[in-house]
Motif scaffolding. Structure first.
Motif, short mmCIF file in Angstrom:
data_model
loop_
_atom_site.label_atom_id
_atom_site.label_comp_id
_atom_site.label_asym_id
_atom_site.label_seq_id
_atom_site.Cartn_x
_atom_site.Cartn_y
_atom_site.Cartn_z
N LEU A 112 0.83 -1.20 0.00
CA LEU A 112 0.00 0.00 0.00
C LEU A 112 0.86 1.26 0.00
CD1 LEU A 112 -2.82 -1.09 2.45
CD2 LEU A 112 -2.99 -0.84 -0.04
N LYS A 113 1.95 1.24 0.75
CA LYS A 113 2.88 2.37 0.77
C LYS A 113 3.46 2.61 -0.61
CE LYS A 113 7.47 3.61 2.38
NZ LYS A 113 8.64 3.17 3.15
N GLU A 114 3.94 1.55 -1.23
CA GLU A 114 4.54 1.68 -2.56
C GLU A 114 3.51 2.14 -3.58
OE1 GLU A 114 7.80 1.49 -3.22
OE2 GLU A 114 8.05 1.16 -1.06
N TRP A 115 2.30 1.57 -3.51
CA TRP A 115 1.26 1.97 -4.45
C TRP A 115 0.94 3.45 -4.28
CZ3 TRP A 115 -3.34 4.36 -4.94
CH2 TRP A 115 -4.01 4.23 -6.16
N LEU A 116 0.74 3.87 -3.04
CA LEU A 116 0.36 5.26 -2.77
C LEU A 116 1.44 6.22 -3.23
CD1 LEU A 116 -1.60 7.31 -1.49
CD2 LEU A 116 -0.30 7.03 0.64
N THR A 117 2.67 5.97 -2.85
CA THR A 117 3.74 6.91 -3.22
C THR A 117 3.93 6.95 -4.73
OG1 THR A 117 5.45 5.25 -2.77
CG2 THR A 117 4.94 6.79 -1.00
N LYS A 118 3.90 5.82 -5.38
CA LYS A 118 4.04 5.79 -6.84
C LYS A 118 2.85 6.49 -7.50
CE LYS A 118 4.75 2.83 -10.79
NZ LYS A 118 4.64 1.55 -11.39
N HIS A 119 1.65 6.22 -7.00
CA HIS A 119 0.45 6.82 -7.58
C HIS A 119 0.48 8.34 -7.45
CE1 HIS A 119 -3.69 6.88 -9.02
NE2 HIS A 119 -3.97 7.71 -8.04
N ILE A 120 0.84 8.83 -6.29
CA ILE A 120 0.90 10.29 -6.10
C ILE A 120 1.97 10.88 -7.01
CG2 ILE A 120 1.51 12.16 -4.52
CD1 ILE A 120 0.24 10.48 -2.25
N MET A 121 3.17 10.32 -6.94
CA MET A 121 4.32 10.90 -7.63
C MET A 121 4.23 10.78 -9.16
SD MET A 121 5.98 12.21 -5.15
CE MET A 121 7.55 12.65 -5.87
N GLU A 122 3.66 9.69 -9.65
CA GLU A 122 3.65 9.46 -11.10
C GLU A 122 2.30 9.71 -11.76
OE1 GLU A 122 5.29 5.61 -11.97
OE2 GLU A 122 7.07 6.01 -10.76
N THR A 123 1.22 9.49 -11.05
CA THR A 123 -0.10 9.60 -11.67
C THR A 123 -0.82 10.87 -11.25
OG1 THR A 123 -0.24 7.18 -11.73
CG2 THR A 123 -2.28 8.38 -12.07
N ASP A 124 -0.92 11.11 -9.94
CA ASP A 124 -1.64 12.29 -9.48
C ASP A 124 -0.97 13.59 -9.92
OD1 ASP A 124 -3.54 10.72 -8.27
OD2 ASP A 124 -2.86 11.09 -6.23
N LYS A 125 0.33 13.59 -9.94
CA LYS A 125 1.03 14.82 -10.33
C LYS A 125 0.73 15.22 -11.77
CE LYS A 125 4.38 15.27 -6.82
NZ LYS A 125 5.06 16.42 -6.34
N LYS A 126 0.26 14.26 -12.57
CA LYS A 126 -0.08 14.57 -13.97
C LYS A 126 -1.32 15.46 -14.07
CE LYS A 126 2.04 10.48 -15.94
NZ LYS A 126 1.82 9.17 -16.53
N TYR A 127 -2.24 15.36 -13.11
CA TYR A 127 -3.43 16.21 -13.19
C TYR A 127 -3.20 17.57 -12.55
CZ TYR A 127 -4.78 14.79 -8.36
OH TYR A 127 -4.82 14.54 -7.02
N SER A 128 -2.17 17.70 -11.76
CA SER A 128 -1.94 18.91 -10.97
C SER A 128 -1.93 20.18 -11.82
CB SER A 128 -0.63 18.78 -10.19
OG SER A 128 -0.41 19.93 -9.42
N SER A 129 -1.01 20.29 -12.75
CA SER A 129 -0.92 21.53 -13.54
C SER A 129 -2.15 21.72 -14.41
CB SER A 129 0.36 21.55 -14.38
OG SER A 129 0.38 20.45 -15.26
N PHE A 130 -2.71 20.62 -14.93
CA PHE A 130 -3.91 20.70 -15.75
C PHE A 130 -5.06 21.33 -14.96
CE2 PHE A 130 -7.95 19.03 -17.24
CZ PHE A 130 -7.90 19.32 -18.60
N LEU A 131 -5.32 20.81 -13.76
CA LEU A 131 -6.43 21.32 -12.95
C LEU A 131 -6.14 22.73 -12.45
CD1 LEU A 131 -7.53 18.15 -10.95
CD2 LEU A 131 -8.65 19.20 -12.92
N LYS A 132 -4.90 23.02 -12.13
CA LYS A 132 -4.55 24.38 -11.68
C LYS A 132 -4.82 25.38 -12.81
CE LYS A 132 -1.43 25.22 -8.54
NZ LYS A 132 -2.33 25.57 -7.48
N GLU A 133 -4.55 25.00 -14.05
CA GLU A 133 -4.84 25.88 -15.19
C GLU A 133 -6.34 26.15 -15.32
OE1 GLU A 133 -3.15 24.18 -18.72
OE2 GLU A 133 -1.09 24.39 -17.97
N LYS A 134 -7.15 25.23 -14.80
CA LYS A 134 -8.61 25.37 -14.85
C LYS A 134 -9.14 26.16 -13.64
CE LYS A 134 -8.92 22.76 -18.52
NZ LYS A 134 -9.14 23.33 -19.81
N GLY A 135 -8.22 26.60 -12.75
CA GLY A 135 -8.63 27.40 -11.60
C GLY A 135 -8.81 26.61 -10.32
N VAL A 136 -8.48 25.31 -10.33
CA VAL A 136 -8.59 24.50 -9.12
C VAL A 136 -7.34 24.77 -8.28
CG1 VAL A 136 -8.75 22.16 -8.21
CG2 VAL A 136 -9.92 22.74 -10.35
N SER A 137 -7.56 25.02 -6.99
CA SER A 137 -6.37 25.28 -6.15
C SER A 137 -6.38 24.52 -4.85
CB SER A 137 -6.25 26.77 -5.84
OG SER A 137 -7.42 27.26 -5.23
#
Length: 135
Positions: free
Chosen positions: A110-135
């Motif tokens: 679970l630790k490995e899944w979570l850290t990998k998911h945040i670092m590799e998958t979740d970070k991909k939506y970050s700049s996209f959603l921030k450009e849409k005004g999500v903060s």
């Protein structure tokens, strides 16, 4: 001792989701603490139930925003969520039947899944959603 220590490298720069991720880390650390102290199922089972409920809440929140703003990686991201959910649901069923235990192997998965998911998958939506005004 903690299984995971939150630090700013995990931040997706969206306050709501950073708070969610911190809560998931706290649940995993609570499970780790209970398992390493051999506190048994009376302590472990309720933490597992809370973790699963919170995971569902968090995944739904992420997916709702990704869908609302037509995030191009939505389908792949949702598939990762569904894959983990399936694995956790299978585990929970076996756990309730007394056929599985929460151990360090599961917690490390679970630790490995979570850290990998945040670092590799979740970070991909970050700049996209921030450009849409999500903060």
């Amino acid at each position: 001792m903690k299984l995971i220590t939150w630090n700013d490298t995990f931040s997706v720069s969206i306050e709501e989701f950073d708070t969610h991720h911190k809560n998931v880390v706290r649940f995993l650390n609570d499970l780790f603490d209970a398992v390493t102290k051999k506190q048994g199922n009376l302590v472990v089972a309720p933490i597992l139930v809370e973790l699963i409920a919170y995971k569902n809440y968090h995944f739904a929140a992420e997916e709702k925003l990704m869908s609302r703003y037509s995030f191009p990686g939505y389908a792949r991201h949702k598939a990762e969520h569904e894959h983990l959910t399936s694995k956790i649901n299978d585990f929970q069923k076996k756990f309730k039947e007394g056929k599985a235990m929460i151990d360090l192997e599961l917690l490390n998965f679970l630790k490995e899944w979570l850290t990998k998911h945040i670092m590799e998958t979740d970070k991909k939506y970050s700049s996209f959603l921030k450009e849409k005004g999500v903060s």
